[in-house]
Design an enzyme around this catalytic site. Sequence first.
Site, PDB file in Angstrom:
ATOM      1  N   GLY A   1      29.398 -48.836 -13.990  1.00 54.29           N
ATOM      2  CA  GLY A   1      30.164 -47.833 -14.723  1.00 54.29           C
ATOM      3  C   GLY A   1      31.621 -48.234 -14.861  1.00 54.29           C
ATOM      4  O   GLY A   1      32.066 -49.239 -14.289  1.00 54.29           O
ATOM      5  N   ASP A   2      32.350 -47.475 -15.686  1.00 53.73           N
ATOM      6  CA  ASP A   2      33.795 -47.670 -15.896  1.00 53.73           C
ATOM      7  C   ASP A   2      34.136 -49.040 -16.475  1.00 53.73           C
ATOM      8  O   ASP A   2      35.197 -49.605 -16.198  1.00 53.73           O
ATOM      9  CB  ASP A   2      34.573 -47.457 -14.573  1.00 53.73           C
ATOM     10  CG  ASP A   2      34.320 -46.090 -13.991  1.00 53.73           C
ATOM     11  OD1 ASP A   2      34.161 -45.142 -14.777  1.00 53.73           O
ATOM     12  OD2 ASP A   2      34.276 -45.967 -12.756  1.00 53.73           O
ATOM     13  N   GLU A   3      33.262 -49.563 -17.303  1.00 58.75           N
ATOM     14  CA  GLU A   3      33.475 -50.896 -17.878  1.00 58.75           C
ATOM     15  C   GLU A   3      34.427 -50.866 -19.071  1.00 58.75           C
ATOM     16  O   GLU A   3      34.796 -51.929 -19.591  1.00 58.75           O
ATOM     17  CB  GLU A   3      32.133 -51.502 -18.340  1.00 58.75           C
ATOM     18  CG  GLU A   3      31.110 -51.735 -17.225  1.00 58.75           C
ATOM     19  CD  GLU A   3      30.198 -50.546 -17.008  1.00 58.75           C
ATOM     20  OE1 GLU A   3      30.489 -49.466 -17.576  1.00 58.75           O
ATOM     21  OE2 GLU A   3      29.211 -50.670 -16.271  1.00 58.75           O
TER      22      GLU A   3
ATOM     23  N   GLY B   1      33.562 -40.504 -17.068  1.00 61.51           N
ATOM     24  CA  GLY B   1      34.980 -40.338 -17.383  1.00 61.51           C
ATOM     25  C   GLY B   1      35.346 -41.497 -18.283  1.00 61.51           C
ATOM     26  O   GLY B   1      35.394 -42.636 -17.841  1.00 61.51           O
ATOM     27  N   HIS B   2      35.499 -41.223 -19.567  1.00 65.24           N
ATOM     28  CA  HIS B   2      35.794 -42.282 -20.538  1.00 65.24           C
ATOM     29  C   HIS B   2      37.237 -42.117 -21.011  1.00 65.24           C
ATOM     30  O   HIS B   2      37.577 -41.132 -21.648  1.00 65.24           O
ATOM     31  CB  HIS B   2      34.807 -42.216 -21.715  1.00 65.24           C
ATOM     32  CG  HIS B   2      33.388 -42.483 -21.290  1.00 65.24           C
ATOM     33  ND1 HIS B   2      32.351 -42.538 -22.179  1.00 65.24           N
ATOM     34  CD2 HIS B   2      32.843 -42.735 -20.072  1.00 65.24           C
ATOM     35  CE1 HIS B   2      31.235 -42.807 -21.513  1.00 65.24           C
ATOM     36  NE2 HIS B   2      31.501 -42.911 -20.228  1.00 65.24           N
TER      37      HIS B   2
ATOM     38  N   ARG C   1      10.550 -28.779 -14.469  1.00 65.29           N
ATOM     39  CA  ARG C   1      10.215 -27.904 -15.591  1.00 65.29           C
ATOM     40  C   ARG C   1      10.613 -26.451 -15.376  1.00 65.29           C
ATOM     41  O   ARG C   1       9.930 -25.517 -15.793  1.00 65.29           O
ATOM     42  CB  ARG C   1       8.730 -28.053 -15.972  1.00 65.29           C
ATOM     43  CG  ARG C   1       8.533 -29.354 -16.732  1.00 65.29           C
ATOM     44  CD  ARG C   1       7.191 -29.967 -16.579  1.00 65.29           C
ATOM     45  NE  ARG C   1       6.969 -30.394 -15.219  1.00 65.29           N
ATOM     46  CZ  ARG C   1       5.801 -30.813 -14.756  1.00 65.29           C
ATOM     47  NH1 ARG C   1       4.768 -30.848 -15.554  1.00 65.29           N
ATOM     48  NH2 ARG C   1       5.681 -31.202 -13.507  1.00 65.29           N
TER      49      ARG C   1
ATOM     50  N   GLN D   1      27.878 -44.150 -17.519  1.00 67.89           N
ATOM     51  CA  GLN D   1      27.527 -44.895 -16.302  1.00 67.89           C
ATOM     52  C   GLN D   1      27.221 -46.360 -16.634  1.00 67.89           C
ATOM     53  O   GLN D   1      27.766 -46.876 -17.588  1.00 67.89           O
ATOM     54  CB  GLN D   1      26.348 -44.225 -15.558  1.00 67.89           C
ATOM     55  CG  GLN D   1      26.701 -42.880 -14.913  1.00 67.89           C
ATOM     56  CD  GLN D   1      26.696 -41.706 -15.862  1.00 67.89           C
ATOM     57  OE1 GLN D   1      25.738 -41.490 -16.571  1.00 67.89           O
ATOM     58  NE2 GLN D   1      27.763 -40.933 -15.866  1.00 67.89           N
TER      59      GLN D   1
ATOM     60  N   THR E   1      37.032 -38.445 -10.560  1.00 69.33           N
ATOM     61  CA  THR E   1      37.309 -37.947  -9.208  1.00 69.33           C
ATOM     62  C   THR E   1      38.598 -38.504  -8.600  1.00 69.33           C
ATOM     63  O   THR E   1      38.996 -38.072  -7.521  1.00 69.33           O
ATOM     64  CB  THR E   1      36.136 -38.307  -8.254  1.00 69.33           C
ATOM     65  OG1 THR E   1      35.971 -39.731  -8.281  1.00 69.33           O
ATOM     66  CG2 THR E   1      34.842 -37.636  -8.678  1.00 69.33           C
TER      67      THR E   1
HETATM   68  P1  GDP Z   1      34.314 -46.101 -19.109  1.00 72.26           P
HETATM   69  O1  GDP Z   1      33.869 -45.056 -18.161  1.00 72.26           O
HETATM   70  O2  GDP Z   1      33.340 -47.218 -19.214  1.00 72.26           O
HETATM   71  O3  GDP Z   1      34.700 -45.563 -20.447  1.00 72.26           O
HETATM   72  O4  GDP Z   1      35.643 -46.751 -18.468  1.00 72.26           O
HETATM   73  P2  GDP Z   1      36.882 -45.909 -17.846  1.00 72.26           P
HETATM   74  O5  GDP Z   1      37.594 -45.253 -18.945  1.00 72.26           O
HETATM   75  O6  GDP Z   1      36.408 -45.080 -16.711  1.00 72.26           O
HETATM   76  O7  GDP Z   1      37.712 -47.101 -17.196  1.00 72.26           O
HETATM   77  C1  GDP Z   1      38.234 -48.125 -17.953  1.00 72.26           C
HETATM   78  C2  GDP Z   1      39.769 -48.097 -17.830  1.00 72.26           C
HETATM   79  O8  GDP Z   1      40.294 -49.314 -18.296  1.00 72.26           O
HETATM   80  C3  GDP Z   1      40.445 -47.025 -18.668  1.00 72.26           C
HETATM   81  O9  GDP Z   1      41.580 -46.575 -17.980  1.00 72.26           O
HETATM   82  C4  GDP Z   1      40.854 -47.760 -19.950  1.00 72.26           C
HETATM   83  O10 GDP Z   1      41.989 -47.197 -20.587  1.00 72.26           O
HETATM   84  C5  GDP Z   1      41.186 -49.109 -19.400  1.00 72.26           C
HETATM   85  N1  GDP Z   1      40.928 -50.237 -20.285  1.00 72.26           N
HETATM   86  C6  GDP Z   1      39.901 -50.426 -21.163  1.00 72.26           C
HETATM   87  N2  GDP Z   1      39.946 -51.664 -21.692  1.00 72.26           N
HETATM   88  C7  GDP Z   1      41.010 -52.270 -21.128  1.00 72.26           C
HETATM   89  C8  GDP Z   1      41.557 -53.586 -21.231  1.00 72.26           C
HETATM   90  O11 GDP Z   1      41.054 -54.453 -21.935  1.00 72.26           O
HETATM   91  N3  GDP Z   1      42.664 -53.850 -20.465  1.00 72.26           N
HETATM   92  C9  GDP Z   1      43.235 -52.931 -19.649  1.00 72.26           C
HETATM   93  N4  GDP Z   1      44.288 -53.283 -18.951  1.00 72.26           N
HETATM   94  N5  GDP Z   1      42.746 -51.698 -19.530  1.00 72.26           N
HETATM   95  C10 GDP Z   1      41.649 -51.372 -20.253  1.00 72.26           C
HETATM   96  P1  IMO Z   2      31.287 -43.673 -16.502  1.00 70.51           P
HETATM   97  O1  IMO Z   2      30.508 -43.152 -17.690  1.00 70.51           O
HETATM   98  C1  IMO Z   2      31.295 -44.868 -12.324  1.00 70.51           C
HETATM   99  C2  IMO Z   2      28.482 -42.804  -9.667  1.00 70.51           C
HETATM  100  C3  IMO Z   2      29.053 -41.903  -8.591  1.00 70.51           C
HETATM  101  C4  IMO Z   2      27.983 -42.088  -7.514  1.00 70.51           C
HETATM  102  C5  IMO Z   2      26.692 -42.168  -8.313  1.00 70.51           C
HETATM  103  C6  IMO Z   2      25.910 -40.867  -8.420  1.00 70.51           C
HETATM  104  O2  IMO Z   2      32.695 -43.217 -16.464  1.00 70.51           O
HETATM  105  O3  IMO Z   2      31.104 -45.139 -16.369  1.00 70.51           O
HETATM  106  P2  IMO Z   2      26.300 -38.653  -9.837  1.00 70.51           P
HETATM  107  O4  IMO Z   2      27.425 -37.658  -9.817  1.00 70.51           O
HETATM  108  O5  IMO Z   2      26.057 -39.275 -11.158  1.00 70.51           O
HETATM  109  O6  IMO Z   2      25.037 -38.098  -9.228  1.00 70.51           O
HETATM  110  O7  IMO Z   2      26.783 -39.823  -8.821  1.00 70.51           O
HETATM  111  O8  IMO Z   2      27.069 -42.589  -9.614  1.00 70.51           O
HETATM  112  N1  IMO Z   2      28.919 -42.499 -11.050  1.00 70.51           N
HETATM  113  C7  IMO Z   2      29.785 -43.241 -11.730  1.00 70.51           C
HETATM  114  N2  IMO Z   2      30.507 -44.329 -11.369  1.00 70.51           N
HETATM  115  N3  IMO Z   2      31.371 -44.403 -13.583  1.00 70.51           N
HETATM  116  C8  IMO Z   2      30.639 -43.331 -13.971  1.00 70.51           C
HETATM  117  O9  IMO Z   2      30.588 -42.929 -15.264  1.00 70.51           O
HETATM  118  C9  IMO Z   2      29.841 -42.678 -13.032  1.00 70.51           C
HETATM  119  N4  IMO Z   2      29.016 -41.616 -13.061  1.00 70.51           N
HETATM  120  C10 IMO Z   2      28.455 -41.527 -11.855  1.00 70.51           C
HETATM  121  O10 IMO Z   2      30.317 -42.351  -8.171  1.00 70.51           O
HETATM  122  O11 IMO Z   2      28.166 -43.324  -6.875  1.00 70.51           O
HETATM  123 MG    MG Z   3      34.552 -44.062 -16.444  1.00 70.19          MG
END
Ligand code: GDP
Ligand code: IMO
Ligand code: MG
Length: 428
Positions: free
Chosen positions: A12-14, A40-41, A141, A222, A299
């Site tokens: 996640g968070d890529e 959280g995007h 269900r 995720q 979080t």
């Molecule tokens: P998501 O959950 O996959 O949408 O990723 P998140 O938003 O949780 O985390 C990615 C973080 O990296 C965010 O704060 C973005 O603003 C930031 N971000 C995305 N792409 C880049 C990048 O190429 N460089 C930097 N420095 N930050 C980035």
């Molecule tokens: P995005 O879309 C990173 C993780 C939680 C926990 C596990 C299970 O921003 O990439 P849950 O509340 O889903 O039952 O928690 O999954 N987790 C994430 N980690 N990015 C996320 O979403 C996540 N959504 C859930 O931290 O380890």
């Molecule tokens: Mg995220």
Amino acid sequence: MTVVALVGTQWGDEGKGKITDVLASQADVVVRYQGGNNAGHTVVVGETTYKLHLIPSGILSSGTTCIIGNGVVVDPQVLCSELETLSRGGISTDNLYVSERAHVIMPYHRVLDQLEEAQRPWKIGTTGRGIGPAYVDKYRRIGIRMLDLTSPERLEKALDQVLAFHNPLLQKVYGHPGFSKSELLEEYLEYGRKLAPRLADTSLMIHRARQQGLNILLEGAQGTLLDIDHGTYPFVTSSNPTAGGAAPGAGLGPNQIDKVIGVVKAYTTRVGEGPFPAELHDATGQLIRERGREYGTTTGRPRRCGWFDAVLVRYAARVNGLTGLAVTLLDVLDVLEEIKVCVAYEYRGQRLEHFPTDLDVLRECTPVYATLPGWQQDLSGVKSYEDLPPQARGYLEFIAEQVGCRVQIVSVGPRRDQTVFLEPVLAP
Ligand code: GDP
Ligand code: IMO
Ligand code: MG
């Protein structure tokens, strides 16, 4: 017309939100297909940073239709407040639709999520948003669907059934007072009234968009290693973020998805518990955390950081059928003299090329690293692939070769203009 699924390839968070936002300018429809407000995007547009949890990141592109698909679990309270925040910020949400089939996260799901986590001797580190318990009720269900919020009779019947199950459990096992039907009925019918104009048969909307030859982007939440089937079970979420989940979660046939883009960080992070072989516990890990601002969007927890793990992303390429990679946060590595990539694991003297199923094995795996030269230059202003220093190109080529997938997009900063396209993803 192209249908593209965009999935997270790690934990996640890529940077799915950023890449979705960038591609949304060429997409007519953006669909979330699973998960809920555990996501959280973060999307940066100009001077403003938006944190989206439930609404597709396409909402920041004017004219793009956004859909919360049937595979998502929707917390109506969160949805209403996210809608309000966007409206207050001058963002139109007129084009947002929600599947009438999507299941609802209720207050007892949030409570159960937290009670179950507290009671477990080992922790998953869930986001506590009620995601798991809502999906469990769906499969049991006894779930409540968005459509049910629009009918007092149906909602009352559904609440009778679900509270008969959950109240005794809450009271007898957890010593919680339980939930009152009349209070829930009043509050959730009100959400139903507010959201009714947005409820739709979203599968039909997507079908019609395809018939009109429109571009559709399916935005995953995720990541692959958090997938209930393919992730590091039980340290996973409760849905299928992998591309296979996009078809049932949006209401499409699997043969209607043309491309699968894997969003991948130039290193690895993880929030929550569970094994992570390439994790760094040293100053480099701390440097990556600070430079990448690796603190959870949902979080606020510090994210665990480590080197790029090619074993893990190779696995993601396989289980998602990736057709291309979007490499993000490459700029975070700008200051490093040397960069390591985990190319295999070593387990009790054996070399493993493939991601193991057994977490006891994974816990004992030590990374086999290849060391590449860093570029030690600021990449944040780079506009084309040719502008990248040779070491950065070398790093990307090494990743592509290790993972067995082409790099199509490179991101060098959070802003829209900090994106380099190597190949077009959505045909104009
Ligand atoms: P998501 O959950 O996959 O949408 O990723 P998140 O938003 O949780 O985390 C990615 C973080 O990296 C965010 O704060 C973005 O603003 C930031 N971000 C995305 N792409 C880049 C990048 O190429 N460089 C930097 N420095 N930050 C980035
Ligand atoms: P995005 O879309 C990173 C993780 C939680 C926990 C596990 C299970 O921003 O990439 P849950 O509340 O889903 O039952 O928690 O999954 N987790 C994430 N980690 N990015 C996320 O979403 C996540 N959504 C859930 O931290 O380890
Ligand atoms: Mg995220």
